[in-house]
Design a protein around this motif. Sequence first.
Motif, PDB file in Angstrom:
ATOM      1  N   ARG A  27       0.807  -1.214   0.000  1.00  0.00           N
ATOM      2  CA  ARG A  27       0.000   0.000   0.000  1.00  0.00           C
ATOM      3  C   ARG A  27       0.844   1.270   0.000  1.00  0.00           C
ATOM      4  O   ARG A  27       0.491   2.253   0.623  1.00  0.00           O
ATOM      5  CB  ARG A  27      -0.985  -0.005   1.157  1.00  0.00           C
ATOM      6  CG  ARG A  27      -0.363   0.005   2.539  1.00  0.00           C
ATOM      7  CD  ARG A  27      -1.384   0.274   3.641  1.00  0.00           C
ATOM      8  NE  ARG A  27      -2.544  -0.551   3.606  1.00  0.00           N
ATOM      9  CZ  ARG A  27      -2.696  -1.685   4.291  1.00  0.00           C
ATOM     10  NH1 ARG A  27      -1.755  -2.115   5.082  1.00  0.00           N
ATOM     11  NH2 ARG A  27      -3.804  -2.370   4.191  1.00  0.00           N
ATOM     12  N   ILE A  28       1.946   1.247  -0.724  1.00  0.00           N
ATOM     13  CA  ILE A  28       2.687   2.493  -0.926  1.00  0.00           C
ATOM     14  C   ILE A  28       2.895   2.714  -2.419  1.00  0.00           C
ATOM     15  O   ILE A  28       2.850   1.773  -3.214  1.00  0.00           O
ATOM     16  CB  ILE A  28       4.069   2.507  -0.223  1.00  0.00           C
ATOM     17  CG1 ILE A  28       4.998   1.464  -0.838  1.00  0.00           C
ATOM     18  CG2 ILE A  28       3.934   2.369   1.271  1.00  0.00           C
ATOM     19  CD1 ILE A  28       6.459   1.810  -0.677  1.00  0.00           C
ATOM     20  N   VAL A  66       7.153   9.171  -0.945  1.00  0.00           N
ATOM     21  CA  VAL A  66       6.476   7.901  -0.693  1.00  0.00           C
ATOM     22  C   VAL A  66       5.066   8.220  -0.219  1.00  0.00           C
ATOM     23  O   VAL A  66       4.866   9.013   0.704  1.00  0.00           O
ATOM     24  CB  VAL A  66       7.229   7.056   0.350  1.00  0.00           C
ATOM     25  CG1 VAL A  66       6.493   5.744   0.616  1.00  0.00           C
ATOM     26  CG2 VAL A  66       8.658   6.775  -0.118  1.00  0.00           C
ATOM     27  N   LEU A  67       4.089   7.595  -0.856  1.00  0.00           N
ATOM     28  CA  LEU A  67       2.686   7.836  -0.555  1.00  0.00           C
ATOM     29  C   LEU A  67       2.088   6.633   0.152  1.00  0.00           C
ATOM     30  O   LEU A  67       2.176   5.507  -0.354  1.00  0.00           O
ATOM     31  CB  LEU A  67       1.931   8.093  -1.863  1.00  0.00           C
ATOM     32  CG  LEU A  67       0.438   8.306  -1.772  1.00  0.00           C
ATOM     33  CD1 LEU A  67       0.129   9.644  -1.091  1.00  0.00           C
ATOM     34  CD2 LEU A  67      -0.178   8.256  -3.172  1.00  0.00           C
ATOM     35  N   CYS A  68       1.489   6.861   1.325  1.00  0.00           N
ATOM     36  CA  CYS A  68       0.754   5.786   2.003  1.00  0.00           C
ATOM     37  C   CYS A  68      -0.589   5.634   1.309  1.00  0.00           C
ATOM     38  O   CYS A  68      -1.374   6.584   1.249  1.00  0.00           O
ATOM     39  CB  CYS A  68       0.554   6.127   3.482  1.00  0.00           C
ATOM     40  SG  CYS A  68      -0.504   4.926   4.342  1.00  0.00           S
ATOM     41  N   GLY A  69      -0.856   4.448   0.802  1.00  0.00           N
ATOM     42  CA  GLY A  69      -2.114   4.193   0.119  1.00  0.00           C
ATOM     43  C   GLY A  69      -3.304   4.129   1.055  1.00  0.00           C
ATOM     44  O   GLY A  69      -4.438   4.292   0.622  1.00  0.00           O
ATOM     45  N   ALA A  70      -3.068   3.924   2.339  1.00  0.00           N
ATOM     46  CA  ALA A  70      -4.170   3.850   3.302  1.00  0.00           C
ATOM     47  C   ALA A  70      -4.711   5.235   3.647  1.00  0.00           C
ATOM     48  O   ALA A  70      -5.915   5.461   3.604  1.00  0.00           O
ATOM     49  CB  ALA A  70      -3.729   3.121   4.569  1.00  0.00           C
ATOM     50  N   CYS A  71      -3.821   6.181   3.987  1.00  0.00           N
ATOM     51  CA  CYS A  71      -4.281   7.494   4.457  1.00  0.00           C
ATOM     52  C   CYS A  71      -3.957   8.642   3.509  1.00  0.00           C
ATOM     53  O   CYS A  71      -4.450   9.752   3.692  1.00  0.00           O
ATOM     54  CB  CYS A  71      -3.717   7.787   5.843  1.00  0.00           C
ATOM     55  SG  CYS A  71      -1.934   8.113   5.895  1.00  0.00           S
ATOM     56  N   CYS A  87       2.985   3.007   8.461  1.00  0.00           N
ATOM     57  CA  CYS A  87       2.853   4.441   8.237  1.00  0.00           C
ATOM     58  C   CYS A  87       2.959   5.195   9.555  1.00  0.00           C
ATOM     59  O   CYS A  87       2.224   4.889  10.503  1.00  0.00           O
ATOM     60  CB  CYS A  87       1.505   4.747   7.583  1.00  0.00           C
ATOM     61  SG  CYS A  87       1.219   6.519   7.320  1.00  0.00           S
ATOM     62  N   PRO A  88       3.848   6.166   9.647  1.00  0.00           N
ATOM     63  CA  PRO A  88       3.970   6.936  10.881  1.00  0.00           C
ATOM     64  C   PRO A  88       2.755   7.839  11.141  1.00  0.00           C
ATOM     65  O   PRO A  88       2.568   8.316  12.245  1.00  0.00           O
ATOM     66  CB  PRO A  88       5.235   7.771  10.675  1.00  0.00           C
ATOM     67  CG  PRO A  88       5.538   7.720   9.235  1.00  0.00           C
ATOM     68  CD  PRO A  88       4.851   6.528   8.658  1.00  0.00           C
ATOM     69  N   HIS A  89       1.907   8.024  10.139  1.00  0.00           N
ATOM     70  CA  HIS A  89       0.728   8.870  10.286  1.00  0.00           C
ATOM     71  C   HIS A  89      -0.504   8.072  10.729  1.00  0.00           C
ATOM     72  O   HIS A  89      -1.190   8.460  11.663  1.00  0.00           O
ATOM     73  CB  HIS A  89       0.447   9.604   8.968  1.00  0.00           C
ATOM     74  CG  HIS A  89      -0.623  10.622   9.047  1.00  0.00           C
ATOM     75  ND1 HIS A  89      -1.882  10.416   8.567  1.00  0.00           N
ATOM     76  CD2 HIS A  89      -0.616  11.872   9.574  1.00  0.00           C
ATOM     77  CE1 HIS A  89      -2.619  11.486   8.783  1.00  0.00           C
ATOM     78  NE2 HIS A  89      -1.871  12.391   9.386  1.00  0.00           N
ATOM     79  N   CYS A  90      -0.771   6.933  10.074  1.00  0.00           N
ATOM     80  CA  CYS A  90      -1.996   6.170  10.368  1.00  0.00           C
ATOM     81  C   CYS A  90      -1.736   4.773  10.918  1.00  0.00           C
ATOM     82  O   CYS A  90      -2.673   4.064  11.268  1.00  0.00           O
ATOM     83  CB  CYS A  90      -2.871   6.069   9.131  1.00  0.00           C
ATOM     84  SG  CYS A  90      -2.250   4.945   7.848  1.00  0.00           S
ATOM     85  N   ALA A  91      -0.485   4.341  10.967  1.00  0.00           N
ATOM     86  CA  ALA A  91      -0.056   3.032  11.484  1.00  0.00           C
ATOM     87  C   ALA A  91      -0.436   1.855  10.581  1.00  0.00           C
ATOM     88  O   ALA A  91      -0.269   0.701  10.974  1.00  0.00           O
ATOM     89  CB  ALA A  91      -0.555   2.796  12.906  1.00  0.00           C
TER      90      ALA A  91
END
Length: 108
Positions: A27-28, A66-71, A87-91
């Motif tokens: 998911r990145i 790098v883009l987190c696909g979740a958030c 992900c350091p933002h949404c885990a």
Amino acid sequence: MSERPHVTGLDVDPETRCRHYHSEFDRIAIRFHCCGEYFPCFQCHEAVGCNNKSVWPKEQFNEKAVLCGACGNELSIRDYLDCASSCPHCAAPFNPGCSLHKHLYFEV
């Protein structure tokens, strides 16, 4: 709220999985140094990208690439390499196997 960056590739889903990498943890997306466009993987870039491969040099590891696909959070390369596969933002968990391919994206 800002719009998510566009991710180019083959059969890309809403969390940036593609035809090549589509497990639950894939998911990145990576913004390629050569063209500045986001792709889910190097194979998608080879198939529909710019054909001018180059990796991010170490002195640019503070760039958001790098883009987190979740958030939808954009991480710097350094933050991504140091994140321990989440992900350091949404885990949301990332695929730890991606580290096997980091040389395709980043100077090692």
